[in-house]
Design a protein around this motif. Structure first.
Motif, mmCIF file in Angstrom:
data_model
loop_
_atom_site.group_PDB
_atom_site.id
_atom_site.type_symbol
_atom_site.label_atom_id
_atom_site.label_comp_id
_atom_site.label_asym_id
_atom_site.label_seq_id
_atom_site.Cartn_x
_atom_site.Cartn_y
_atom_site.Cartn_z
ATOM 1 N N ASP A 1 -12.453 8.596 -5.361
ATOM 2 C CA ASP A 1 -11.962 7.329 -5.911
ATOM 3 C C ASP A 1 -10.922 6.723 -4.981
ATOM 4 O OD1 ASP A 1 -13.499 7.253 -8.175
ATOM 5 O OD2 ASP A 1 -12.060 8.357 -9.399
ATOM 6 N N ASN A 2 -10.984 5.421 -4.860
ATOM 7 C CA ASN A 2 -9.938 4.730 -4.104
ATOM 8 C C ASN A 2 -8.755 4.518 -5.045
ATOM 9 O OD1 ASN A 2 -8.412 3.055 -2.426
ATOM 10 N ND2 ASN A 2 -9.502 1.224 -3.113
ATOM 11 N N SER B 1 -13.529 5.150 4.202
ATOM 12 C CA SER B 1 -12.136 5.448 3.847
ATOM 13 C C SER B 1 -11.214 5.089 5.015
ATOM 14 C CB SER B 1 -11.999 6.930 3.529
ATOM 15 O OG SER B 1 -12.282 7.692 4.700
ATOM 16 N N TRP B 2 -9.925 4.981 4.688
ATOM 17 C CA TRP B 2 -8.946 4.731 5.754
ATOM 18 C C TRP B 2 -8.964 5.878 6.758
ATOM 19 C CZ3 TRP B 2 -7.307 0.004 5.953
ATOM 20 C CH2 TRP B 2 -7.215 -0.743 4.776
ATOM 21 N N ASN C 1 -18.346 0.452 -2.472
ATOM 22 C CA ASN C 1 -18.072 1.563 -1.550
ATOM 23 C C ASN C 1 -17.574 1.014 -0.217
ATOM 24 O OD1 ASN C 1 -19.368 3.872 -3.152
ATOM 25 N ND2 ASN C 1 -21.001 2.331 -3.047
ATOM 26 N N ARG D 1 0.830 -1.215 0.000
ATOM 27 C CA ARG D 1 0.000 0.000 0.000
ATOM 28 C C ARG D 1 0.855 1.251 0.000
ATOM 29 N NH1 ARG D 1 -3.636 0.550 4.906
ATOM 30 N NH2 ARG D 1 -4.071 2.554 3.941
ATOM 31 N N ARG E 1 -14.796 3.226 -4.324
ATOM 32 C CA ARG E 1 -15.040 4.576 -3.816
ATOM 33 C C ARG E 1 -14.844 4.597 -2.300
ATOM 34 N NH1 ARG E 1 -15.242 8.870 -6.771
ATOM 35 N NH2 ARG E 1 -17.277 9.718 -6.144
ATOM 36 N N ALA E 2 -14.041 5.552 -1.876
ATOM 37 C CA ALA E 2 -13.746 5.691 -0.441
ATOM 38 C C ALA E 2 -14.634 6.775 0.151
ATOM 39 C CB ALA E 2 -12.281 6.059 -0.260
ATOM 40 N N GLU F 1 -5.696 3.681 -3.989
ATOM 41 C CA GLU F 1 -4.655 2.889 -3.319
ATOM 42 C C GLU F 1 -4.523 1.494 -3.926
ATOM 43 O OE1 GLU F 1 -3.793 2.811 0.586
ATOM 44 O OE2 GLU F 1 -4.743 4.684 1.164
ATOM 45 N N PHE G 1 -13.393 -2.320 -4.127
ATOM 46 C CA PHE G 1 -13.405 -1.125 -3.286
ATOM 47 C C PHE G 1 -13.003 0.032 -4.205
ATOM 48 C CE2 PHE G 1 -10.744 1.024 0.328
ATOM 49 C CZ PHE G 1 -11.618 2.095 0.357
#
Lengths: 272, 632
Positions: free
Chosen positions: B574-575, B559-560, B556, B344, B439-440, B577, B437
């Motif tokens: 957008d994710n 988020s982190w 969805n 990551r 969308r964050a 990562e 995954f």
């Protein structure tokens, strides 16, 4: 020194060849008993039994004095001083035989380390070979080249530690091997024995250049090249199981040789 | 970074338990393979490539297996362990929060430092023992089996750290910390001037000086809980880089390793001095020589607890970890061994991650084969982490790579089928499935936009963790973790403003708005379902339960930043990562799988039914709090 080491190694190789059918514990037990007997013989030749007996009697007498006159501090104090003095004398009498015994025993133990202290490389397990030069390396010069016998793969290029003057390689045996690694250094070929597989055998430790070093590392002749200090292969530690108990071989050696000496001391007329 | 487990743990009592002989299970045998994250849709798409799984479904059964709310691994596996829903076992997320301070903490294990110490110069010597205890309520099924004289071996059950106190053989799994007390902290050493980062989620980057090819890499160990200043211990790893060849030698204490560029080392044993000459902490790590020239780049894995000299309780009996190490060699003890954090962070590439990941699987298969070979009676439970961790990084984009991992597990299943024959019940199950995954969702930002969360005057949304600029006197709700939303309750939260009378209405309002929340990019709903703990669960152990669970629609996820109490600028984005697959969504969206060599008769089987099934196989009824039924 190389000649002496070669003779001792040959004798030990012969001994282990004769006992190749037996587990390591048996050959170690036999050699420990023989060493115990040898120590008794040396002790018998170099000690003074009459004087040792006399000193021991004195020690016993003062112990008795402490027990009998335990209620009288002055007597006990005097007896304790005498005990210390006679103990010192006793140790003095032991010193000479101990020195005489230490020389052959040390030589024997150093040589036995190659048989019991190291195990051959297990097939499939990587290890590191290092060659140390006697001066820092020149990074501009070509690195020494290592060639391995069939059954040993050299997995990495030599890695030079410039200031330490060392070059290390990772090698891995793919089958049992009893052969030599070849190093090309300054146009010269230097060899280092290597052992892989199972079974008790001479597993040579560091190969050295210096005379003093060859006393402690006696398994191979001294390196003749002036630029190479030593070559070492990292072997797994060995251990010896007797009655199913796995211990460092030196512990077993000490226990068995001491037991043998204690049991046979009367037969040899030895007093300690 | 969140410290999951305090480092005072080095003074803990090892919670080992004495081993006594269990009785034979009357010839009854059962093998349960837990494959974290095995997805039913992926299986259906790849039956042909997974011959053993395919054979198992034809000879027995294949069903979807209902997961927990929320569908997170510690929650789900705690349900498998206890047979309770989250309301029973009390685990609701990877992290819980202290209701009073809103500070996150591990949901799985809690470490307590010694209460009495002796001060001696710079040292603080413990006079009594601290403790490590699980936060999970309920009895583990293998404890119940043991009480009935049934032998059980349970290897790597997640959320079982410290391992449940029992006489059975067990090894802890997900949740087991590294030696630093975290879920895994890697280190990365380089002399690359372009690398300016120092800390990353899950690791740190250290700059090193390479002098004539020599560099000293200081590998961090645990904080020294025996010192008053809790100084971080370290161990020097000396690297010698060849001037021209792409290789290096590493000296670590008495160990030497030579690596080519692009190679991983085997385990290197490490000793971190706590009191010189008196006490040290044993660990082990692996190194990866990513690059030798022109810049040195060396990756060092998290320092794992050494199974041969465990500093913390990781097995029952306490020497079981050592027995396993003697049989199969050193192994990962860290609960989540795949190096996802480094991937990551961009420290490892996908190819490098996959290499390490396959090594984890290979080690796991070795241990599995050892356990399978010695299994003769009672129960064997074995857990595989690889599918889950790889699916997080590969899902929907790198199916071929993921399939290779599935194939590895398929091999193990084939071996288990062969061992099981006709007289052993075999179950293969997963705790949840997977989804993309894409969308964050920044739930705290959404709450702010909807007027439920207020920042301090002048503060702007940003990357401040742990609600750095939140004005609690004007905040009604906040989000923490991956599915949880909490009200700022008066009397529960410090400075809370929501009173009990308002609670229900407020939750209803938030729920309605969440269900109406549309992604501005796609126009689709973001949230599929919302769950309230008092209606979603049968159990009432709700001390740490969020007030509302957000069941995201497929694609969805929180988020982190949400997980750590951040209020960023955007509501949803957008994710981008490397972590591209997930399952922390609505439970219905990501069911797990249930395969068995017997027909499943229960309609709509759930995770808690697995526990009841195991006990029922050995003629044992549900224990208190268990809510499932046998699936057979």
């Amino acid at each position: 020194m190389d000649f002496l080491n070669g003779v001792i190694n040959s004798i030990l190789r012969g001994y282990f060849a004769a006992l190749s059918w037996a587990p390591a514990g048996i050959s170690l037990a036999v050699i420990s008993v023989l060493a115990g007997i040898g120590m008794l013989w040396v002790f018998g030749k170099t000690s003074k039994p009459a004087r040792i007996r006399a000193v021991k009697r004195r020690v016993q007498a003062h112990l008795l004095e402490i027990r009998v006159f335990g209620e009288e501090p002055a007597v006990v104090w005097s007896a304790q001083k005498s005990l210390v003095a006679w103990n010192m004398r006793y140790m003095g009498l032991m010193l000479m035989p101990a020195v005489w015994m230490a020389i052959p025993l040390s030589i024997l133990l150093i040589h036995l380390e190659a048989f019991y202290g190291r195990s051959p490389l297990p097939v499939g397990r990587a290890t590191i070979v290092t060659m140390a030069m006697r001066a820092p390396l020149n990074p501009e010069s070509a690195a020494p080249v290592l060639r391995a016998p069939q059954g040993i793969a050299v997995e990495t290029p030599g890695v030079r530690a410039i200031d330490d003057g060392q070059i290390s390689w990772r090698i891995r045996p793919s089958e049992p091997v009893s052969g030599s690694l070849s190093f090309q250094v300054d146009g010269q070929t230097i060899e280092k024995k290597i052992e892989a597989g199972n079974g008790l055998r001479l597993v040579p430790g560091m190969r050295v250049n210096s005379l003093l070093g060859s006393v402690v590392h006696p398994d191979e002749p001294r390196i003749q090249s002036p630029s190479v200090g030593w070559i070492d292969v990292r072997y797994p530690d060995g251990s010896v199981a007797i009655f199913g108990i796995e211990l460092h071989w030196l512990i077993w050696f000490t226990i068995i040789s001491m037991l043998a000496a204690l049991l046979l001391k009367k037969r040899f007329g030895v007093v300690f | 970074m969140i410290r999951w487990i305090g480092l005072a743990a080095f003074a803990v009592l090892l919670a080992g338990c004495s081993r006594s002989t269990t009785h034979a299970a009357g010839g009854k045998k059962m093998i349960v393979l837990g494959v974290d994250g095995m997805d039913p849709v992926f299986l259906e798409k790849h039956w042909d490539a997974l011959p053993n799984l395919n054979k198992l479904r034809h000879s027995g059964d294949f069903r979807r297996l209902g997961t927990t709310i929320p569908p997170q691994s510690p929650v789900a596996w705690s349900t498998v362990t206890t047979g309770m829903d989250p309301g029973g076992h009390g685990i609701f997320d990877f992290i819980h929060r202290d209701p009073h301070t809103r500070i996150p903490m591990s949901s799985m294990g809690e470490t307590t430092a010694p209460t009495r110490t002796l001060s001696l110069g710079p040292y603080r010597l413990p006079l009594n023992s601290g403790s490590v205890r699980t936060q999970r309520a309920g009895r583990a099924f293998w404890q119940t089996l043991g009480e009935h004289g049934i032998a059980g071996t349970v290897i790597r059950m997640p959320a079982n750290y410290p391992p449940a106190d029992c006489e059975q053989e067990s090894l802890s799994g997900m949740g087991t910390p590294d030696l630093q007390g975290t879920l895994g902290t890697f280190s990365f050493f380089t002399d690359d001037p372009a690398e300016t980062r120092t800390t990353l989620p899950g690791g740190y980057i250290a700059r090193v000086k390479v002098n004539k090819g020599r560099a000293v890499l200081s590998v961090r160990g645990p904080e020294n809980s025996l010192r008053k200043d809790n100084a971080v211990t370290s161990m020097d790893l000396v690297a010698y880089v060849d001037p021209t060849a792409p290789a290096a030698r590493f000296d670590a204490g008495s160990e030497q390793i030579v690596l080519r560029q692009g190679e991983w080392s085997d385990w290197i044993h490490a000793s971190f001095r706590l009191i010189p000459g008196v006490k040290s902490a044993s660990g082990m790590f692996r190194i990866y020589l990513q690059q030798a020239h022109p810049q040195l780049r060396v990756y060092v894995s998290p320092v794992n607890i050494d199974p041969e000299k465990p500093e913390l309780p990781i097995s029952t009996p306490s020497n079981e970890s050592q027995t396993l190490a003697e049989a199969v060699g050193p192994y990962y003890t860290q609960g989540i061994p795949e190096e996802t954090a480094a991937f990551r962070a961009g420290v490892l590439s996908r190819a490098e991650f996959l290499t390490q990941s396959h090594r984890v699987l290979s080690d796991s298969l070795k241990m599995f084969r050892y356990e399978l070979a010695r299994f003769s009676d009672g129960l064997l439970f074995y857990y595989f982490s690889s599918v889950d961790q790889n699916a997080h990084m590969l899902w929907g984009k790198y199916d071929d790579d993921l399939l290779e991992i599935y194939k590895g597990v398929d091999t193990a299943i084939g071996e288990a089928m062969a061992k099981a024959g006709k007289d052993t019940t075999l179950i293969v199950m997963s705790d949840h499935g997977f989804a993309r995954f894409d969308r964050a969702v920044h739930l705290n930002t959404w709450l702010m936009r909807e007027g439920y969360l207020t920042l301090e005057d002048g503060a702007k949304p940003g990357e401040e963790e742990l609600f750095g600029h939140v004005n609690w006197s004007k905040t009604q709700a906040y989000a923490l973790g991956l599915n949880g939303l909490y009200l700022n309750m008066d009397g529960r939260e410090s400075g809370g403003i929501v009173n009990v009378a308002e609670k229900e209405q407020l939750l209803d309002d938030i729920a309605k708005k969440l269900l109406a929340f549309k992604d501005p990019k796609t126009g689709e709903n973001v949230v599929d379902k919302v769950y309230f703990p008092d209606t979603a669960f049968k159990g009432h152990n709700l001390k740490y339960a969020p007030d509302l669970f957000v069941g995201f629609r497929r694609g969805n996820r929180a988020s982190w930043q949400t997980a750590l109490g951040v209020v960023p600028k955007e509501t949803i984005e957008d994710n981008t990562e490397a972590w591209i697959g997930d399952h922390c969504m609505a439970a219905d969206e990501v069911p797990g799988v249930l395969l068995s060599n017997r027909k499943v008769r229960l309609d709509d089987p759930q995770l808690y039914d697995i526990t009841s099934t195991i006990l029922a196989e050995f003629g044992i009824a549900n224990t208190s709090g268990m809510i499932g039924h046998s699936v057979f």
